[in-house]
Design an enzyme around this catalytic site. Structure first.
Site, mmCIF file in Angstrom:
data_model
loop_
_atom_site.group_PDB
_atom_site.id
_atom_site.type_symbol
_atom_site.label_atom_id
_atom_site.label_comp_id
_atom_site.label_asym_id
_atom_site.label_seq_id
_atom_site.Cartn_x
_atom_site.Cartn_y
_atom_site.Cartn_z
ATOM 1 N N ARG A 78 -9.384 -12.564 2.117
ATOM 2 C CA ARG A 78 -10.149 -13.727 1.673
ATOM 3 C C ARG A 78 -9.375 -15.023 1.864
ATOM 4 O O ARG A 78 -9.975 -16.090 1.981
ATOM 5 C CB ARG A 78 -10.567 -13.542 0.212
ATOM 6 C CG ARG A 78 -9.409 -13.479 -0.769
ATOM 7 C CD ARG A 78 -9.804 -12.774 -2.054
ATOM 8 N NE ARG A 78 -9.965 -11.345 -1.847
ATOM 9 C CZ ARG A 78 -10.326 -10.503 -2.822
ATOM 10 N NH1 ARG A 78 -10.562 -10.961 -4.038
ATOM 11 N NH2 ARG A 78 -10.447 -9.220 -2.580
ATOM 12 N N LYS A 80 0.865 -1.174 0.000
ATOM 13 C CA LYS A 80 0.000 0.000 0.000
ATOM 14 C C LYS A 80 0.905 1.229 0.000
ATOM 15 O O LYS A 80 1.529 1.549 0.995
ATOM 16 C CB LYS A 80 -0.892 0.009 1.239
ATOM 17 C CG LYS A 80 -1.892 -1.141 1.297
ATOM 18 C CD LYS A 80 -2.709 -1.077 2.578
ATOM 19 C CE LYS A 80 -3.619 -2.272 2.742
ATOM 20 N NZ LYS A 80 -4.715 -2.318 1.754
#
Length: 386
Positions: free
Chosen positions: A305, A216
Protein backbone atom coordinates in the site's frame (compact mmCIF):
# COMPACT_ATOMS: atom_id res chain seq x y z
CA UNK A 1 -17.60 -17.91 -16.87
CA UNK A 2 -19.76 -18.60 -19.96
CA UNK A 3 -20.39 -22.33 -20.38
CA UNK A 4 -19.18 -22.21 -24.00
CA UNK A 5 -15.87 -20.78 -22.82
CA UNK A 6 -15.41 -23.66 -20.37
CA UNK A 7 -16.03 -26.11 -23.22
CA UNK A 8 -13.56 -24.29 -25.46
CA UNK A 9 -10.90 -24.41 -22.76
CA UNK A 10 -11.56 -28.14 -22.39
CA UNK A 11 -11.20 -28.60 -26.14
CA UNK A 12 -7.88 -26.72 -26.11
CA UNK A 13 -6.61 -28.98 -23.35
CA UNK A 14 -7.55 -32.07 -25.37
CA UNK A 15 -5.76 -30.71 -28.45
CA UNK A 16 -2.67 -29.88 -26.39
CA UNK A 17 -2.59 -33.35 -24.78
CA UNK A 18 -2.86 -35.02 -28.19
CA UNK A 19 0.01 -32.91 -29.52
CA UNK A 20 2.19 -33.74 -26.53
CA UNK A 21 1.44 -37.46 -26.84
CA UNK A 22 2.46 -37.41 -30.51
CA UNK A 23 5.87 -35.77 -30.48
CA UNK A 24 6.23 -36.18 -34.24
CA UNK A 25 3.41 -33.67 -34.80
CA UNK A 26 4.86 -30.20 -35.28
CA UNK A 27 1.70 -28.31 -36.19
CA UNK A 28 -2.05 -28.50 -35.87
CA UNK A 29 -5.01 -26.78 -37.53
CA UNK A 30 -8.35 -26.12 -35.82
CA UNK A 31 -11.46 -25.57 -37.93
CA UNK A 32 -13.89 -22.82 -36.79
CA UNK A 33 -17.44 -23.20 -38.20
CA UNK A 34 -19.35 -20.15 -39.39
CA UNK A 35 -21.87 -20.28 -36.53
CA UNK A 36 -19.12 -19.85 -33.92
CA UNK A 37 -19.43 -16.44 -32.25
CA UNK A 38 -16.59 -13.93 -32.29
CA UNK A 39 -16.19 -14.26 -28.52
CA UNK A 40 -15.91 -18.05 -28.77
CA UNK A 41 -13.45 -17.79 -31.68
CA UNK A 42 -11.27 -15.38 -29.73
CA UNK A 43 -11.44 -17.62 -26.65
CA UNK A 44 -10.38 -20.61 -28.74
CA UNK A 45 -7.35 -18.78 -30.12
CA UNK A 46 -6.35 -17.57 -26.65
CA UNK A 47 -6.72 -20.95 -24.93
CA UNK A 48 -4.89 -22.86 -27.70
CA UNK A 49 -1.94 -20.48 -27.55
CA UNK A 50 -1.81 -20.51 -23.76
CA UNK A 51 -1.84 -24.33 -23.68
CA UNK A 52 0.86 -24.37 -26.34
CA UNK A 53 3.30 -22.13 -24.48
CA UNK A 54 5.93 -23.68 -22.20
CA UNK A 55 8.26 -21.60 -20.02
CA UNK A 56 11.34 -23.81 -19.73
CA UNK A 57 13.96 -21.06 -19.52
CA UNK A 58 15.38 -22.31 -16.24
CA UNK A 59 16.11 -25.89 -17.24
CA UNK A 60 19.83 -26.62 -17.57
CA UNK A 61 19.62 -26.97 -21.34
CA UNK A 62 18.03 -23.54 -21.70
CA UNK A 63 19.68 -21.60 -18.89
CA UNK A 64 21.22 -19.18 -21.39
CA UNK A 65 17.65 -17.98 -22.08
CA UNK A 66 16.81 -17.19 -18.47
CA UNK A 67 17.06 -13.42 -19.00
CA UNK A 68 15.22 -13.58 -22.30
CA UNK A 69 11.59 -12.79 -21.55
CA UNK A 70 11.29 -10.88 -24.81
CA UNK A 71 11.34 -14.01 -27.02
CA UNK A 72 8.49 -15.87 -25.30
CA UNK A 73 6.86 -16.62 -28.69
CA UNK A 74 9.76 -18.91 -29.55
CA UNK A 75 8.88 -21.18 -26.63
CA UNK A 76 5.72 -22.61 -28.18
CA UNK A 77 5.65 -26.40 -28.49
CA UNK A 78 4.08 -26.52 -31.96
CA UNK A 79 2.54 -24.31 -34.63
CA UNK A 80 -1.20 -23.59 -34.40
CA UNK A 81 -3.38 -22.54 -37.34
CA UNK A 82 -7.00 -21.43 -37.18
CA UNK A 83 -9.03 -22.37 -40.26
CA UNK A 84 -12.31 -20.49 -40.57
CA UNK A 85 -15.30 -21.40 -42.69
CA UNK A 86 -15.01 -19.81 -46.13
CA UNK A 87 -18.78 -19.22 -46.06
CA UNK A 88 -18.51 -17.21 -42.84
CA UNK A 89 -20.59 -14.05 -43.31
CA UNK A 90 -18.28 -12.26 -40.89
CA UNK A 91 -15.13 -13.14 -42.84
CA UNK A 92 -14.62 -9.61 -44.11
CA UNK A 93 -11.85 -7.12 -43.59
CA UNK A 94 -11.95 -4.54 -40.84
CA UNK A 95 -12.61 -4.30 -37.11
CA UNK A 96 -14.49 -7.36 -35.72
CA UNK A 97 -14.01 -9.41 -38.88
CA UNK A 98 -13.07 -13.05 -38.33
CA UNK A 99 -9.45 -12.30 -39.19
CA UNK A 100 -9.44 -9.39 -36.74
CA UNK A 101 -10.92 -11.52 -33.95
CA UNK A 102 -8.24 -14.18 -34.51
CA UNK A 103 -5.53 -11.53 -34.42
CA UNK A 104 -6.99 -10.09 -31.21
CA UNK A 105 -6.90 -13.51 -29.57
CA UNK A 106 -3.28 -13.99 -30.67
CA UNK A 107 -2.27 -10.61 -29.25
CA UNK A 108 -4.02 -11.19 -25.92
CA UNK A 109 -2.53 -14.65 -25.45
CA UNK A 110 0.92 -13.31 -26.37
CA UNK A 111 0.54 -10.58 -23.74
CA UNK A 112 -0.53 -13.18 -21.16
CA UNK A 113 2.53 -15.32 -21.93
CA UNK A 114 4.73 -12.23 -21.62
CA UNK A 115 3.21 -11.56 -18.19
CA UNK A 116 3.49 -15.20 -17.08
CA UNK A 117 7.19 -15.31 -17.87
CA UNK A 118 7.75 -12.18 -15.82
CA UNK A 119 5.92 -13.75 -12.88
CA UNK A 120 7.78 -17.07 -13.28
CA UNK A 121 11.20 -15.39 -13.15
CA UNK A 122 12.95 -15.74 -9.77
CA UNK A 123 14.01 -12.64 -7.88
CA UNK A 124 17.72 -13.14 -8.64
CA UNK A 125 16.81 -12.74 -12.33
CA UNK A 126 13.88 -10.31 -12.28
CA UNK A 127 15.22 -7.35 -10.30
CA UNK A 128 13.46 -3.96 -10.46
CA UNK A 129 15.99 -2.96 -13.13
CA UNK A 130 15.22 -6.06 -15.20
CA UNK A 131 11.47 -5.47 -14.84
CA UNK A 132 12.00 -1.95 -16.14
CA UNK A 133 14.08 -3.34 -19.04
CA UNK A 134 11.28 -5.77 -19.93
CA UNK A 135 8.87 -2.84 -20.07
CA UNK A 136 11.34 -0.86 -22.18
CA UNK A 137 11.46 -3.72 -24.69
CA UNK A 138 7.91 -2.68 -25.65
CA UNK A 139 9.07 0.77 -26.80
CA UNK A 140 7.70 1.37 -30.29
CA UNK A 141 5.67 3.80 -32.34
CA UNK A 142 2.67 2.67 -30.31
CA UNK A 143 4.17 2.61 -26.80
CA UNK A 144 6.28 5.22 -25.11
CA UNK A 145 8.23 4.11 -22.03
CA UNK A 146 9.92 6.34 -19.46
CA UNK A 147 11.73 5.27 -16.28
CA UNK A 148 12.17 7.44 -13.18
CA UNK A 149 15.25 6.66 -11.10
CA UNK A 150 15.53 6.94 -7.32
CA UNK A 151 16.58 10.60 -7.35
CA UNK A 152 13.77 11.59 -9.71
CA UNK A 153 11.26 9.88 -7.41
CA UNK A 154 12.77 11.68 -4.42
CA UNK A 155 12.38 14.98 -6.26
CA UNK A 156 8.66 14.20 -6.41
CA UNK A 157 8.60 13.40 -2.65
CA UNK A 158 7.57 9.79 -3.32
CA UNK A 159 8.98 8.67 0.03
CA UNK A 160 6.27 6.10 0.80
CA UNK A 161 7.50 4.15 -2.23
CA UNK A 162 11.19 4.85 -1.59
CA UNK A 163 10.95 3.79 2.07
CA UNK A 164 10.04 0.27 0.93
CA UNK A 165 13.05 0.02 -1.38
CA UNK A 166 15.50 1.61 1.07
CA UNK A 167 16.91 -1.69 2.37
CA UNK A 168 17.61 -3.26 -1.01
CA UNK A 169 20.83 -3.01 -2.98
CA UNK A 170 18.68 -3.17 -6.11
CA UNK A 171 17.61 0.38 -6.85
CA UNK A 172 13.92 1.19 -7.44
CA UNK A 173 12.67 1.93 -10.94
CA UNK A 174 9.37 3.74 -11.50
CA UNK A 175 7.95 2.68 -14.86
CA UNK A 176 5.58 4.88 -16.87
CA UNK A 177 4.05 3.51 -20.08
CA UNK A 178 1.80 5.41 -22.50
CA UNK A 179 -0.01 4.18 -25.60
CA UNK A 180 0.48 6.43 -28.59
CA UNK A 181 0.10 6.08 -32.33
CA UNK A 182 1.52 7.89 -35.36
CA UNK A 183 -1.78 7.30 -37.15
CA UNK A 184 -3.84 9.45 -34.80
CA UNK A 185 -5.24 12.37 -36.77
CA UNK A 186 -3.90 15.83 -36.11
CA UNK A 187 -6.70 17.62 -37.93
CA UNK A 188 -8.77 20.37 -36.35
CA UNK A 189 -12.19 18.73 -36.47
CA UNK A 190 -14.43 18.87 -33.42
CA UNK A 191 -13.74 15.25 -32.38
CA UNK A 192 -9.99 15.84 -32.15
CA UNK A 193 -10.58 18.83 -29.87
CA UNK A 194 -12.50 16.76 -27.32
CA UNK A 195 -10.73 16.06 -24.06
CA UNK A 196 -9.47 12.48 -24.10
CA UNK A 197 -10.48 10.22 -21.23
CA UNK A 198 -7.34 9.27 -19.32
CA UNK A 199 -7.16 5.69 -18.12
CA UNK A 200 -4.28 4.67 -15.85
CA UNK A 201 -3.44 1.04 -15.04
CA UNK A 202 -1.27 0.62 -11.94
CA UNK A 203 0.46 -2.67 -11.08
CA UNK A 204 2.12 -3.55 -7.80
CA UNK A 205 5.76 -4.26 -8.64
CA UNK A 206 7.48 -5.62 -5.52
CA UNK A 207 9.95 -8.02 -7.15
CA UNK A 208 10.63 -9.75 -3.84
CA UNK A 209 8.92 -9.22 -0.51
CA UNK A 210 10.86 -10.52 2.47
CA UNK A 211 8.49 -8.70 4.81
CA UNK A 212 11.22 -6.31 5.89
CA UNK A 213 11.89 -6.26 9.64
CA UNK A 214 8.51 -7.92 10.10
CA UNK A 215 10.15 -10.86 8.37
CA UNK A 216 8.03 -13.56 6.77
CA UNK A 217 9.18 -16.47 8.95
CA UNK A 218 8.05 -20.03 9.50
CA UNK A 219 6.72 -22.81 7.32
CA UNK A 220 3.45 -21.05 6.55
CA UNK A 221 4.96 -17.71 5.58
CA UNK A 222 5.43 -18.75 1.91
CA UNK A 223 8.45 -16.46 1.65
CA UNK A 224 9.73 -18.67 -1.18
CA UNK A 225 6.72 -17.54 -3.25
CA UNK A 226 7.29 -13.83 -2.76
CA UNK A 227 8.74 -13.46 -6.25
CA UNK A 228 5.05 -13.39 -7.20
CA UNK A 229 4.49 -10.05 -5.45
CA UNK A 230 5.02 -8.27 -8.77
CA UNK A 231 2.17 -10.10 -10.50
CA UNK A 232 0.10 -6.92 -10.73
CA UNK A 233 2.89 -5.17 -12.61
CA UNK A 234 3.27 -8.17 -14.93
CA UNK A 235 -0.44 -7.97 -15.76
CA UNK A 236 -0.15 -4.27 -16.62
CA UNK A 237 3.01 -4.70 -18.72
CA UNK A 238 1.45 -7.72 -20.44
CA UNK A 239 -1.67 -5.68 -21.20
CA UNK A 240 0.47 -3.02 -22.89
CA UNK A 241 2.30 -5.73 -24.86
CA UNK A 242 -1.05 -7.07 -26.10
CA UNK A 243 -2.54 -3.65 -26.83
CA UNK A 244 0.47 -2.32 -28.71
CA UNK A 245 0.72 -5.42 -30.93
CA UNK A 246 -3.00 -5.39 -31.68
CA UNK A 247 -3.16 -1.67 -32.43
CA UNK A 248 -0.13 -1.94 -34.69
CA UNK A 249 -1.98 -4.57 -36.73
CA UNK A 250 -5.14 -2.47 -36.83
CA UNK A 251 -4.35 1.20 -37.62
CA UNK A 252 -8.04 2.08 -38.01
CA UNK A 253 -8.87 0.90 -34.49
CA UNK A 254 -5.74 2.60 -33.16
CA UNK A 255 -6.91 5.91 -34.55
CA UNK A 256 -10.43 5.47 -33.22
CA UNK A 257 -9.32 4.39 -29.75
CA UNK A 258 -6.46 6.82 -29.23
CA UNK A 259 -8.51 9.77 -30.45
CA UNK A 260 -10.80 9.16 -27.47
CA UNK A 261 -8.63 7.55 -24.81
CA UNK A 262 -5.22 8.35 -23.35
CA UNK A 263 -4.01 5.10 -21.79
CA UNK A 264 -1.16 4.99 -19.27
CA UNK A 265 0.47 2.32 -17.12
CA UNK A 266 2.50 2.83 -13.92
CA UNK A 267 4.64 0.40 -11.92
CA UNK A 268 6.58 1.31 -8.78
CA UNK A 269 9.18 -1.47 -9.05
CA UNK A 270 11.28 -2.25 -5.96
CA UNK A 271 12.19 -4.92 -3.38
CA UNK A 272 11.24 -5.12 0.31
CA UNK A 273 14.38 -6.35 2.06
CA UNK A 274 16.36 -6.04 5.31
CA UNK A 275 19.67 -4.25 5.85
CA UNK A 276 21.56 -2.07 8.30
CA UNK A 277 21.29 0.99 6.10
CA UNK A 278 20.60 4.27 7.83
CA UNK A 279 17.60 4.80 5.57
CA UNK A 280 16.03 1.42 6.39
CA UNK A 281 12.33 1.41 7.22
CA UNK A 282 11.63 0.20 10.77
CA UNK A 283 8.36 -0.72 12.45
CA UNK A 284 7.18 2.45 14.16
CA UNK A 285 8.72 4.81 11.62
CA UNK A 286 6.73 7.81 10.41
CA UNK A 287 7.15 8.55 6.71
CA UNK A 288 5.58 11.04 4.34
CA UNK A 289 3.90 10.22 1.06
CA UNK A 290 3.91 12.30 -2.12
CA UNK A 291 0.36 13.33 -1.19
CA UNK A 292 1.85 15.06 1.86
CA UNK A 293 0.24 12.68 4.36
CA UNK A 294 2.24 11.17 7.22
CA UNK A 295 2.11 7.41 7.69
CA UNK A 296 3.04 5.47 10.80
CA UNK A 297 4.39 2.08 9.78
CA UNK A 298 3.37 -0.58 12.30
CA UNK A 299 4.22 -3.50 10.03
CA UNK A 300 6.89 -3.40 7.31
CA UNK A 301 5.22 -6.39 5.65
CA UNK A 302 2.32 -4.13 4.62
CA UNK A 303 4.57 -2.50 2.05
CA UNK A 304 2.35 -2.80 -1.01
CA UNK A 305 0.00 0.00 0.00
CA UNK A 306 3.00 2.32 0.46
CA UNK A 307 4.27 1.78 -3.09
CA UNK A 308 0.75 2.04 -4.49
CA UNK A 309 -0.04 5.21 -2.52
CA UNK A 310 2.66 7.12 -4.39
CA UNK A 311 1.85 5.41 -7.70
CA UNK A 312 -1.80 6.47 -7.36
CA UNK A 313 -0.67 9.99 -6.46
CA UNK A 314 1.41 10.04 -9.65
CA UNK A 315 -1.59 8.86 -11.68
CA UNK A 316 -3.84 11.53 -10.14
CA UNK A 317 -1.56 14.54 -10.03
CA UNK A 318 1.03 13.97 -12.76
CA UNK A 319 -1.17 12.20 -15.30
CA UNK A 320 -4.55 13.67 -14.28
CA UNK A 321 -6.17 10.26 -14.63
CA UNK A 322 -9.95 10.06 -15.02
CA UNK A 323 -10.06 6.30 -14.40
CA UNK A 324 -7.44 4.57 -12.23
CA UNK A 325 -7.35 0.77 -12.00
CA UNK A 326 -4.92 -0.83 -9.58
CA UNK A 327 -3.91 -4.50 -9.82
CA UNK A 328 -2.08 -5.90 -6.82
CA UNK A 329 -1.29 -9.01 -4.79
CA UNK A 330 -1.99 -6.84 -1.78
CA UNK A 331 -3.09 -9.26 0.93
CA UNK A 332 -3.61 -12.97 1.46
CA UNK A 333 -6.78 -12.07 3.38
CA UNK A 334 -8.53 -11.70 0.02
CA UNK A 335 -8.14 -15.44 -0.51
CA UNK A 336 -9.97 -16.08 2.76
CA UNK A 337 -12.93 -14.10 1.44
CA UNK A 338 -13.15 -15.29 -2.16
CA UNK A 339 -10.94 -18.38 -2.51
CA UNK A 340 -8.08 -19.03 -4.91
CA UNK A 341 -9.88 -18.45 -8.22
CA UNK A 342 -11.77 -15.20 -7.61
CA UNK A 343 -10.24 -11.72 -7.43
CA UNK A 344 -11.69 -9.09 -5.11
CA UNK A 345 -12.86 -5.80 -6.63
CA UNK A 346 -13.03 -2.60 -4.60
CA UNK A 347 -14.47 0.32 -6.54
CA UNK A 348 -15.98 3.72 -5.70
CA UNK A 349 -17.85 3.94 -9.02
CA UNK A 350 -20.83 1.73 -9.83
CA UNK A 351 -20.42 2.44 -13.55
CA UNK A 352 -16.76 1.40 -13.59
CA UNK A 353 -17.42 -1.62 -11.38
CA UNK A 354 -20.18 -2.85 -13.70
CA UNK A 355 -17.93 -2.37 -16.74
CA UNK A 356 -15.14 -4.36 -15.09
CA UNK A 357 -17.47 -7.14 -13.94
CA UNK A 358 -19.07 -7.42 -17.38
CA UNK A 359 -15.78 -7.50 -19.28
CA UNK A 360 -14.26 -9.91 -16.77
CA UNK A 361 -17.18 -12.29 -17.35
CA UNK A 362 -16.74 -12.12 -21.12
CA UNK A 363 -13.00 -12.78 -20.71
CA UNK A 364 -13.58 -15.78 -18.45
CA UNK A 365 -12.13 -14.04 -15.39
CA UNK A 366 -13.86 -14.14 -12.02
CA UNK A 367 -14.27 -10.89 -10.06
CA UNK A 368 -16.35 -10.27 -6.94
CA UNK A 369 -17.18 -6.78 -5.77
CA UNK A 370 -16.39 -6.10 -2.12
CA UNK A 371 -18.26 -3.58 0.04
CA UNK A 372 -17.11 0.02 0.58
CA UNK A 373 -19.78 1.39 2.91
CA UNK A 374 -19.48 5.02 4.04
CA UNK A 375 -20.16 4.20 7.70
CA UNK A 376 -17.28 1.70 7.70
CA UNK A 377 -14.71 4.29 6.60
CA UNK A 378 -11.89 5.11 8.99
CA UNK A 379 -11.42 8.54 10.53
CA UNK A 380 -8.86 10.32 8.30
CA UNK A 381 -7.86 12.58 11.18
CA UNK A 382 -6.77 9.70 13.37
CA UNK A 383 -5.56 6.97 11.07
CA UNK A 384 -2.28 5.10 10.70
CA UNK A 385 -1.22 2.67 8.05
CA UNK A 386 -0.20 -0.73 9.35
Amino acid sequence: VPSSMQQIRGLSTIVNNLMKENKSFKSCAVYVPSHCSHLDTQSLVESLNLCNHVDDRFKVSNIDQRDNNDNHKKRNQYAVSIVRDSTDANATAGVDSSDDVIKRGECISSGVCFARELVNSPANVLTPKRLASSAQSLQSDFVNISILNEQQCADLNMYAYLSVSACSNNAPHFIHMNLTAPTVSNNNDSSSKKKKKKIVLIGKGVCFDSGGYNLKAGAGSLIENMKYDMSGSAAVIGAFAALSTYLESNPLLAEQMLNHYDIHGCVAACENMISGKETAMHPGDVIQSAEGLTIEVTNTDAEGRLTLADAIWYARHKLDGDVIIDLATLTGAMKVATGKKIAGLFCNSDELANDLLSNAYNAGERLWRMPLFDDCAVDPENTYMS
